[in-house]
Design a protein around this motif. Structure first.
Motif, PDB file in Angstrom:
ATOM      1  N   ASP A 160       3.751  -5.726  12.536  1.00 38.50           N
ATOM      2  CA  ASP A 160       2.496  -5.171  12.019  1.00 38.50           C
ATOM      3  C   ASP A 160       2.552  -5.234  10.491  1.00 38.50           C
ATOM      4  N   SER A 162       0.251  -4.444   8.309  1.00 36.08           N
ATOM      5  CA  SER A 162      -0.651  -3.538   7.608  1.00 36.08           C
ATOM      6  C   SER A 162       0.122  -2.379   6.985  1.00 36.08           C
ATOM      7  N   ASP A 164      -0.994   0.357   6.259  1.00 38.74           N
ATOM      8  CA  ASP A 164      -1.556   1.607   6.777  1.00 38.74           C
ATOM      9  C   ASP A 164      -1.000   1.982   8.146  1.00 38.74           C
ATOM     10  N   THR A 165      -0.584   0.993   8.924  1.00 36.40           N
ATOM     11  CA  THR A 165      -0.174   1.270  10.306  1.00 36.40           C
ATOM     12  C   THR A 165       1.254   0.839  10.639  1.00 36.40           C
ATOM     13  N   ALA A 166       1.933   0.145   9.720  1.00 38.37           N
ATOM     14  CA  ALA A 166       3.259  -0.402  10.025  1.00 38.37           C
ATOM     15  C   ALA A 166       4.270   0.699  10.361  1.00 38.37           C
ATOM     16  N   GLY A 192       2.802  -6.870   4.218  1.00 33.15           N
ATOM     17  CA  GLY A 192       2.296  -5.571   3.789  1.00 33.15           C
ATOM     18  C   GLY A 192       3.021  -4.394   4.404  1.00 33.15           C
ATOM     19  N   GLY A 193       3.704  -4.621   5.523  1.00 31.58           N
ATOM     20  CA  GLY A 193       4.439  -3.541   6.170  1.00 31.58           C
ATOM     21  C   GLY A 193       5.881  -3.421   5.728  1.00 31.58           C
TER      22      GLY A 193
END
Length: 245
Positions: A160, A162, A164-166, A192-193
């Motif tokens: 993942d 992201s 925001d969610t990783a 990004g993660g």
């Protein structure tokens, strides 16, 4: 433990700082170890920049890196380097011709032929990093594998990307591995993660990794100049996360 992942499947299009030749990989490895890395993961490449499992490609990379550092050095067996599982297995078995073997090699457990590849590595005396990717059935497969207790470590890879969610995905992946994994866990993310997952590893007290395979950027969004810079920043971020947990 802070592993540095020197290059991954990245190529020249990702920037001149990505090491692609044996000499560049060795220099980057030496700088990263001086910055605090304690283990190396590298993707040996052909002259055209393609990941390769050929002993003729792997040998010079191992020789160059080991001439500069004394920490363990591992390589990939990813399916992108050799998509056919039978051919991949034969490539790995051909490493017996190397004068010096890698210390360890990663095997992605969701890929076809993973069990056979891992068994061949163990037969050669090469330790196995079991790659368990989020979003796959790898954790289930690995839990049922008789090779589980024989691997060096679990590479828990959060795919993942992201920011925001990783972290949430990372926590779910750790849960999927169960309360008593068969081997020590190294938790890491990508793109990004990468930084959120690295900080999660710090809070959980798990081994982790960083390098140009996982991210080209520092936490503030600035482009990284080299693997050593990423390692130095990762150690600082990891330490802060540990202290805040």
């Amino acid at each position: 433990m802070m592993q540095v992942c020197l290059n991954g499947p990245r190529g020249s299009a990702d920037g001149a700082m990505v090491p692609l030749t044996p000499e560049a990989m060795a220099e980057s490895a030496a700088q990263a170890v001086a910055a605090g890395a304690t283990d190396i993961h590298v993707h040996p490449k052909t002259p055209c920049g393609r990941d390769s499992l050929s002993p003729r490609v792997i040998g010079p990379v191992l020789d160059a890196i080991r001439a500069r550092v004394s920490v363990p050095v591992g390589v990939t067996t990813g399916a992108w380097a050799e998509p056919d599982p039978v051919a991949r297995l034969e490539r790995v078995r051909s490493w017996a011709a190397l004068s010096e073997l890698p210390d360890h090699a990663s095997v992605n457990w969701h890929e076809e032929g993973a069990e056979e590849t891992a068994a061949a590595l163990l037969d050669l005396g090469v330790e196995v990093e079991a790659g368990i990717w989020s979003g796959t059935d790898a954790a289930i497969r690995f839990a049922a594998s008789p090779l589980g207790p024989r691997v060096l470590r679990v590479l828990a890879e959060v795919t993942d990307a992201s920011p925001d969610t990783a972290e949430v995905t990372g926590r779910a992946l750790i849960t999927d591995l169960g309360p008593h994994p068969a081997a020590p866990v190294l938790l890491h993310g990508e793109d990004g993660g990468a930084w959120p997952v690295l900080r999660l590893a710090g809070r959980l007290g798990l081994a982790t990794r960083i390098g140009l395979e996982d991210t080209l950027f520092l936490p503030d969004g600035e482009r990284a100049l080299c693997n050593a810079q990423l390692v130095a920043e990762a150690l600082a971020q990891y330490g802060c996360a540990q202290r805040s947990s």
